[in-house]
Design a protein around this motif. Sequence first.
Motif, PDB file in Angstrom:
ATOM      1  N   GLY A 170       0.813  -1.209   0.000  1.00  0.00           N
ATOM      2  CA  GLY A 170       0.000   0.000   0.000  1.00  0.00           C
ATOM      3  C   GLY A 170       0.839   1.249   0.000  1.00  0.00           C
ATOM      4  O   GLY A 170       1.926   1.292  -0.590  1.00  0.00           O
ATOM      5  N   ASP A 171       0.351   2.299   0.686  1.00  0.00           N
ATOM      6  CA  ASP A 171       1.102   3.554   0.736  1.00  0.00           C
ATOM      7  C   ASP A 171       1.909   3.669   2.020  1.00  0.00           C
ATOM      8  O   ASP A 171       2.379   4.751   2.384  1.00  0.00           O
ATOM      9  CB  ASP A 171       0.151   4.759   0.605  1.00  0.00           C
ATOM     10  CG  ASP A 171      -0.628   5.040   1.893  1.00  0.00           C
ATOM     11  OD1 ASP A 171      -0.804   4.105   2.711  1.00  0.00           O
ATOM     12  OD2 ASP A 171      -1.051   6.197   2.086  1.00  0.00           O
ATOM     13  N   VAL A 172       2.099   2.539   2.688  1.00  0.00           N
ATOM     14  CA  VAL A 172       2.782   2.519   3.987  1.00  0.00           C
ATOM     15  C   VAL A 172       4.299   2.513   3.803  1.00  0.00           C
ATOM     16  O   VAL A 172       4.825   1.844   2.915  1.00  0.00           O
ATOM     17  CB  VAL A 172       2.338   1.280   4.790  1.00  0.00           C
ATOM     18  CG1 VAL A 172       3.297   0.974   5.929  1.00  0.00           C
ATOM     19  CG2 VAL A 172       0.928   1.483   5.324  1.00  0.00           C
ATOM     20  N   VAL A 173       4.991   3.265   4.654  1.00  0.00           N
ATOM     21  CA  VAL A 173       6.447   3.173   4.794  1.00  0.00           C
ATOM     22  C   VAL A 173       6.738   2.811   6.243  1.00  0.00           C
ATOM     23  O   VAL A 173       6.339   3.531   7.160  1.00  0.00           O
ATOM     24  CB  VAL A 173       7.152   4.489   4.419  1.00  0.00           C
ATOM     25  CG1 VAL A 173       8.646   4.396   4.707  1.00  0.00           C
ATOM     26  CG2 VAL A 173       6.916   4.821   2.955  1.00  0.00           C
ATOM     27  N   VAL A 174       7.430   1.698   6.436  1.00  0.00           N
ATOM     28  CA  VAL A 174       7.717   1.250   7.796  1.00  0.00           C
ATOM     29  C   VAL A 174       9.096   1.737   8.236  1.00  0.00           C
ATOM     30  O   VAL A 174       9.984   1.998   7.421  1.00  0.00           O
ATOM     31  CB  VAL A 174       7.626  -0.285   7.929  1.00  0.00           C
ATOM     32  CG1 VAL A 174       6.209  -0.759   7.676  1.00  0.00           C
ATOM     33  CG2 VAL A 174       8.600  -0.994   6.995  1.00  0.00           C
ATOM     34  N   PHE A 175       9.247   1.870   9.539  1.00  0.00           N
ATOM     35  CA  PHE A 175      10.529   2.235  10.153  1.00  0.00           C
ATOM     36  C   PHE A 175      10.522   1.693  11.566  1.00  0.00           C
ATOM     37  O   PHE A 175       9.479   1.276  12.083  1.00  0.00           O
ATOM     38  CB  PHE A 175      10.717   3.763  10.170  1.00  0.00           C
ATOM     39  CG  PHE A 175       9.826   4.472  11.149  1.00  0.00           C
ATOM     40  CD1 PHE A 175      10.266   4.783  12.431  1.00  0.00           C
ATOM     41  CD2 PHE A 175       8.524   4.823  10.800  1.00  0.00           C
ATOM     42  CE1 PHE A 175       9.447   5.436  13.346  1.00  0.00           C
ATOM     43  CE2 PHE A 175       7.689   5.465  11.704  1.00  0.00           C
ATOM     44  CZ  PHE A 175       8.152   5.772  12.978  1.00  0.00           C
TER      45      PHE A 175
ATOM     46  N   ILE B 206       8.910  10.798   5.843  1.00  0.00           N
ATOM     47  CA  ILE B 206       7.967   9.908   5.158  1.00  0.00           C
ATOM     48  C   ILE B 206       6.735  10.669   4.686  1.00  0.00           C
ATOM     49  O   ILE B 206       6.301  10.528   3.538  1.00  0.00           O
ATOM     50  CB  ILE B 206       7.589   8.740   6.093  1.00  0.00           C
ATOM     51  CG1 ILE B 206       8.815   7.845   6.339  1.00  0.00           C
ATOM     52  CG2 ILE B 206       6.431   7.923   5.514  1.00  0.00           C
ATOM     53  CD1 ILE B 206       8.648   6.880   7.506  1.00  0.00           C
ATOM     54  N   ARG B 207       6.184  11.499   5.554  1.00  0.00           N
ATOM     55  CA  ARG B 207       4.984  12.258   5.165  1.00  0.00           C
ATOM     56  C   ARG B 207       5.286  13.242   4.053  1.00  0.00           C
ATOM     57  O   ARG B 207       4.478  13.446   3.146  1.00  0.00           O
ATOM     58  CB  ARG B 207       4.432  12.985   6.389  1.00  0.00           C
ATOM     59  CG  ARG B 207       3.781  12.075   7.418  1.00  0.00           C
ATOM     60  CD  ARG B 207       3.340  12.887   8.614  1.00  0.00           C
ATOM     61  NE  ARG B 207       2.660  12.075   9.623  1.00  0.00           N
ATOM     62  CZ  ARG B 207       2.854  12.211  10.930  1.00  0.00           C
ATOM     63  NH1 ARG B 207       3.718  13.112  11.388  1.00  0.00           N
ATOM     64  NH2 ARG B 207       2.194  11.450  11.781  1.00  0.00           N
ATOM     65  N   ASP B 208       6.463  13.863   4.126  1.00  0.00           N
ATOM     66  CA  ASP B 208       6.841  14.836   3.097  1.00  0.00           C
ATOM     67  C   ASP B 208       6.933  14.178   1.723  1.00  0.00           C
ATOM     68  O   ASP B 208       6.714  14.823   0.700  1.00  0.00           O
ATOM     69  CB  ASP B 208       8.185  15.478   3.467  1.00  0.00           C
ATOM     70  CG  ASP B 208       8.610  16.546   2.482  1.00  0.00           C
ATOM     71  OD1 ASP B 208       7.870  17.527   2.306  1.00  0.00           O
ATOM     72  OD2 ASP B 208       9.679  16.393   1.864  1.00  0.00           O
ATOM     73  N   ALA B 209       7.254  12.881   1.690  1.00  0.00           N
ATOM     74  CA  ALA B 209       7.312  12.148   0.427  1.00  0.00           C
ATOM     75  C   ALA B 209       5.945  11.655  -0.024  1.00  0.00           C
ATOM     76  O   ALA B 209       5.828  11.071  -1.108  1.00  0.00           O
ATOM     77  CB  ALA B 209       8.264  10.964   0.565  1.00  0.00           C
ATOM     78  N   GLY B 210       4.916  11.863   0.797  1.00  0.00           N
ATOM     79  CA  GLY B 210       3.556  11.504   0.407  1.00  0.00           C
ATOM     80  C   GLY B 210       3.095  10.144   0.866  1.00  0.00           C
ATOM     81  O   GLY B 210       2.130   9.596   0.317  1.00  0.00           O
ATOM     82  N   PHE B 211       3.734   9.585   1.909  1.00  0.00           N
ATOM     83  CA  PHE B 211       3.401   8.241   2.368  1.00  0.00           C
ATOM     84  C   PHE B 211       2.955   8.248   3.829  1.00  0.00           C
ATOM     85  O   PHE B 211       3.119   9.248   4.540  1.00  0.00           O
ATOM     86  CB  PHE B 211       4.594   7.308   2.182  1.00  0.00           C
ATOM     87  CG  PHE B 211       4.954   7.077   0.741  1.00  0.00           C
ATOM     88  CD1 PHE B 211       4.415   6.017   0.043  1.00  0.00           C
ATOM     89  CD2 PHE B 211       5.810   7.945   0.076  1.00  0.00           C
ATOM     90  CE1 PHE B 211       4.717   5.816  -1.289  1.00  0.00           C
ATOM     91  CE2 PHE B 211       6.135   7.753  -1.258  1.00  0.00           C
ATOM     92  CZ  PHE B 211       5.577   6.683  -1.945  1.00  0.00           C
ATOM     93  N   THR B 212       2.422   7.113   4.263  1.00  0.00           N
ATOM     94  CA  THR B 212       1.911   6.964   5.617  1.00  0.00           C
ATOM     95  C   THR B 212       2.915   6.196   6.465  1.00  0.00           C
ATOM     96  O   THR B 212       3.245   5.042   6.146  1.00  0.00           O
ATOM     97  CB  THR B 212       0.569   6.211   5.610  1.00  0.00           C
ATOM     98  OG1 THR B 212      -0.380   6.963   4.848  1.00  0.00           O
ATOM     99  CG2 THR B 212       0.044   6.019   7.029  1.00  0.00           C
ATOM    100  N   PRO B 213       3.429   6.774   7.549  1.00  0.00           N
ATOM    101  CA  PRO B 213       4.424   6.085   8.377  1.00  0.00           C
ATOM    102  C   PRO B 213       3.795   5.057   9.310  1.00  0.00           C
ATOM    103  O   PRO B 213       2.751   5.309   9.906  1.00  0.00           O
ATOM    104  CB  PRO B 213       5.079   7.222   9.170  1.00  0.00           C
ATOM    105  CG  PRO B 213       4.210   8.419   9.012  1.00  0.00           C
ATOM    106  CD  PRO B 213       3.188   8.151   7.975  1.00  0.00           C
TER     107      PRO B 213
END
Length: 389
Positions: A49-54, A351-358
């Motif tokens: 999806g639009d998720v970016v994990v960290f 992450i948000r600045d790149a358009g994704f959901t952290p």
Amino acid sequence: MDSGLMREIEQKVRAGERLSYDDGVALYDCDDLAWLGGLAHEVRTAKNGDVVVFNVNRHLNMTNVCSASCAYCSFQRKPGEKDAYTMRIEEAVRLAKGMEGEGLTELHIVNGLHPTLPWRYYPRSLRALKEVLPNVSLKAFTATEIHWFEKISGLPADEILDELIDAGLESLTGGGAEIFDWEVRQHIVDHATHWEDWSRIHRLAHSKGLKTPCTMLYGHVEEPRHRVDHVLRLRELQDETGGFQVFIPLRYQHDGAKPADGKIRNVLEERTQMATPAESLKTFAVSRLLFDNIPHVKCFWVMHGLSLAQLSLNFGVDDLDGSVVEYKITHDADRYGTPNTMHRDGLLDLIRDAGFTPVERNTRYEVVRRYDGPTSLAERRAEPQPMWS
């Protein structure tokens, strides 16, 4: 790449058909970076999806003394050198305890192959660290280190892993892989752990329930065909064990500053050029397309810079590693400007600045916390935005 082959690869990807070695080489030959990134992003979005994990992690290197002198490595020191160090266990525990704030969930431990430290130092270190950080996952040791422990202890990896797991080990690290093909490996590696032992040790770790990352060091003397071969070896091992959680392409680094002692350790630097940002994005994208059986692809932002890390999220990447505060292995050498300090809030902004959901994860990729997604473009335009280096 001609349009017919592009359509053929698109059809394979969208049909869920596995790409071949020849497909991988062709993808590296492709000059249409936008098309390549778009296709990799399509796969990444279907998986995650639009998720970016960290995660919230810290790195601990208990010794930089190493019996090997790998051609790319500026971290290693020999016994007696001025800036060689080895921590007493109490010192490592004190340092790790000081990293505990901000909801730390992972301690990442990698060391040199110390020629005289006894094997028992390592499980004792894990036990002591786990005692003071009971809620922190210990992600420790490369397959190269486990192989070294076999040599210095006389024990097989099976028994070594059992003791380390009993002491608190929850994952191996992915290092020591570099490039597996011997045509390249003989020029860059100065230790005895090659594909046969690296794969043997990760296979064994997976059989014991450990989930591990896998890596590739790119941008030195290898060619794209070596990268494809490397990925396909890992893909085949993943078919067998299912134990890899994430693939991490690591960009080979030149030294940005001369060492204080004047000794050149990165001997590849004179005959190499580092991968360009475009080459890095291509490597992420091709890796995502070839790895149909590994759920995540990570950009270790320390080695790539923050702007490229953001771009990589549109080229197949869905993991930005963690809130690293100190990463000695490259920060000691390159000084390229990635910040030493990146805390949770900084990663959320990135992450948000790149358009994704952290989404914050733990070592086993279980969700720790979901965060709000990115603000709208109109909201971002209403106030100055940070520039990432």
